[in-house]
Design a protein around this motif. Sequence first.
Motif, PDB file in Angstrom:
ATOM      1  N   UNK A 213       0.706  -1.160  -0.094  1.00  0.00           N
ATOM      2  CA  UNK A 213      -0.067  -0.025  -0.078  1.00  0.00           C
ATOM      3  C   UNK A 213       0.954   1.165  -0.109  1.00  0.00           C
ATOM      4  N   UNK A 214       0.438   2.308  -0.634  1.00  0.00           N
ATOM      5  CA  UNK A 214       1.022   3.781  -0.410  1.00  0.00           C
ATOM      6  C   UNK A 214      -0.167   4.907  -0.540  1.00  0.00           C
ATOM      7  N   UNK A 215       0.228   5.730   0.241  1.00  0.00           N
ATOM      8  CA  UNK A 215      -0.867   6.924  -0.062  1.00  0.00           C
ATOM      9  C   UNK A 215      -0.460   7.871  -1.164  1.00  0.00           C
ATOM     10  N   UNK A 216      -1.336   7.987  -2.019  1.00  0.00           N
ATOM     11  CA  UNK A 216      -0.874   8.835  -3.275  1.00  0.00           C
ATOM     12  C   UNK A 216      -2.001  10.189  -3.202  1.00  0.00           C
ATOM     13  N   UNK A 217      -0.982  11.202  -3.205  1.00  0.00           N
ATOM     14  CA  UNK A 217      -1.833  12.374  -3.634  1.00  0.00           C
ATOM     15  C   UNK A 217      -1.809  12.840  -5.298  1.00  0.00           C
ATOM     16  N   UNK A 237       1.140  12.553  -9.665  1.00  0.00           N
ATOM     17  CA  UNK A 237       1.166  11.572  -8.527  1.00  0.00           C
ATOM     18  C   UNK A 237       2.389  11.714  -7.665  1.00  0.00           C
ATOM     19  N   UNK A 238       2.153  11.872  -6.205  1.00  0.00           N
ATOM     20  CA  UNK A 238       2.774  12.144  -5.234  1.00  0.00           C
ATOM     21  C   UNK A 238       2.631  11.017  -4.280  1.00  0.00           C
ATOM     22  N   UNK A 239       3.656  10.345  -4.114  1.00  0.00           N
ATOM     23  CA  UNK A 239       3.704   9.305  -2.810  1.00  0.00           C
ATOM     24  C   UNK A 239       4.030  10.063  -1.539  1.00  0.00           C
ATOM     25  N   UNK A 240       2.563  10.154  -0.782  1.00  0.00           N
ATOM     26  CA  UNK A 240       2.584  11.023   0.474  1.00  0.00           C
ATOM     27  C   UNK A 240       2.583  10.051   1.831  1.00  0.00           C
ATOM     28  N   UNK A 241       3.161   8.870   1.514  1.00  0.00           N
ATOM     29  CA  UNK A 241       2.858   7.659   2.508  1.00  0.00           C
ATOM     30  C   UNK A 241       3.531   8.086   3.980  1.00  0.00           C
TER      31      UNK A 241
END
Length: 628
Positions: A213-217, A237-241
Motif C-alpha cells: 500500500x501507499x498513500x497517493x496525492x 502523482x505524489x507518494x505521501x505515505x
Amino acid sequence: MDDVDAKRGSDVGDAPGAARALDRVVDPVVAVADGTITFANEAARDAFELGEAGRDAATALGARWTRLATAIDETTVGTARQVDLEGEQGSARIHRGADGATITFDPEPTGTDEAAGSQPGASDRLVKDRALEEAPVGITISDPDREDNPLVYVNEAYETITGYEFDEVVGRNCRFLQGEDSNEDAIAEMAAAIDDERPVTVELKNYRKNGTEFWNEVTIAPVRDQDGSVTNYVGFQNDITARKEAELALERRTAELEYILDRVEGLIQDVTAVIAGSTDRSELEDEVCTRIAEADGYERAWIGERNPATGTIEIRSSAGAEPESGSIATDTDHPAAETLATTDPAVDTADGTARAAFPLSYNAIEYGVLTVLTDRDRTVDDRERVILSALARAVASGINARETSRVLATDAVVAVELELTDRSLAPVALSAAADCRLDYRRSVHHTDDETTALFTATGVSADGLVAAATELSDVDCRVVVERDGECLIKLSGAEDLVGWLSERGARTQAIESEDGRARVTLEIPRSANVRSVVEAVEDRYSGTDVVSFQQRERDRETRQEFAARLEDALTDRQFAALQRAYLGGYFEWPRPTTGEELAQSMGVSRPTFHEHLRTAEAKLCRAFFGDM
C-alpha cells in the motif's frame, strides 16, 4: 530516442504526445532542477517569455523565484504545497521530488498578459520529452475520447512510484491502482471532477504492483484545445505515505488519549470523593481498590505495605478478580517490589495482562504501593501511567491526612528518641554557637502561616544568645523574657523540624539541645509506618542516630483529674481568690466588681488579694501548658 521512448511514442498513437498535452494545459507549468528550468509548457513560455528549457530559474521567474526556492526547500520530498506569491503574482502549487520540483502557476494574470495570446514558436520537443521523463513527480496523460479514458502516457517517476512499467499501464484506466481500502469518497470525487471537466486533488490509498500500500496525492486537470474542448487529462502523482502515516498516527494517539481521559475522568472523581469522605485509612484503601476494580479497563486493584521484618509486601486491601497471594517477596521481579525499591512506577505484562504498580508516598513517607491489573491484551502506556501516578499521590495524601489526625486521637503510640547533629536545625546550631542548653516548650503558629518554636535557654545571657544567633545564617532568635538565669526565646530557622514531623503524622514531645546535639522525642501512632517516618528523618538530616523505640499508652488526663491536680496545687487563699474573681466577673469587661470589693469579701487587703490571684493564675497556666 531509446527503445523505451520509441515504445512510448508508438503506444500514444495518434493522440497528442506527452509534451504536446502539457503544452495545452492552460496553467503555466515548469519543471525545475538545481535552479534550472528543465521544462516549460506553452503557457509558461508565454507568461514568462521563455525560450528553450535550460534557463536559469532566478532570471526567468524574477522575484517569484525567491519565494518559490524557499518553498521548495521547505517541502518534503514526495509531497506538494500551495504557495502564495507576493503582490499580484498569484499563487503556485509545488510538487516536490527527490531531484527537483514541478511548479504549476495560478491562472490569474501575472503581469505578462500581452504575451499570453501569442503563439509558440519552434521548440525542442526532444528536450521537453526528456524533461517530462525526468520530472520529480509521477505524470500521467489520459485520452477521454477513447473508451474508459485510458492512460496514453506515464513518466519514469510514475513507474518508480507504482512499480508498473510503461507497457503494463498504457491502455488501462488509472483505477487499477485502487484496492479494497481505497477511499470510496475520494474515488467518487475524482469521477465527478472528470464528468464536470474540472481539476481535482485527492488523497487515497493505492496499491503498487507488488501489492504494498501507499498513500497517493493525485491531482487531475483537463487539457483543452484552442476551442476549449477537453482533449486529455493530465495527472500528477505524489507518494505521501510518510506524511499520511504520521497524520494517521497522530489521530490514533489523539483518539487513545481522549478514550483514556473519558475513562479515567470518572475514576478520578470517584477516588477523590472516597478520599474526601472516608473516616479512616482502612476504609479509604478498601474504597479506592473497589472503585478502580469496577472501572472500565481494569480487572483488579490492591494496596500493599512493606513488612521489613518478613521482607514481604503484605496486601492490606484488595478488590476485583483473580486475587494474588496475601504477601509478595520484596526481592522478586514483581512490579510492586520494583516500585518500592525505586520509588518509580513499574509495569510488566504477563499472559496478556498488564500489572502496573505505583508508590504511595507523601512528604517522603512511604505508605505502601498501589497495584492495578488491566484488561486482557491491553498495556499501560505513558499517558495512563502519568494519570494513575497522580491518582496514587492523591491516595497517599489522603492516607497521610488520616494518619496525622490519628496522632491526636490514639493512645497507642510508639515513642522514638533520636539524636540529631545537623547544623541546619536552629536549636542544634544555636546551642553550639552560644554554648548553652535549649529546651523545647511548644510551637506558635502565626496568621501568615509562619511557625516559630518557644525554647527556654539556660547557661547564657539574652545578649549572648542574640549575638550568637546574629552570626548564624537562617536562624532567627528573639528574646521574649529573661529571668531567674534563663531566657524564653522564639526560635525559627530554614528547617522547621516540628512542623515537618507533624505533616508526617509524628508529634514532637521534647527537644533538648546542648553542645550542638539535639535529643528529640517523638510520638507516632502505633498503626502508622514508624520505620518510614524515621527513615525520612535520617534521609533529611545527616548524622541522625536512633536512640530508642518504645511502645506505650499515651497518658490521658480527664478534665476532673486536671481540675483536682490544679486544686491540690493551690492554697486555700489562692483557690478562693481565683474562684471569687471568676464568679464575680473580674475577668469580664467592663468589670462589674473591683479588686477592692473582692478583697473585702475575703477579709484581706487589696494587695494581698492581688498577690493570691496572680499566684493562682500562674499555677493555672503552668498546669495548662504542662509545667506541673
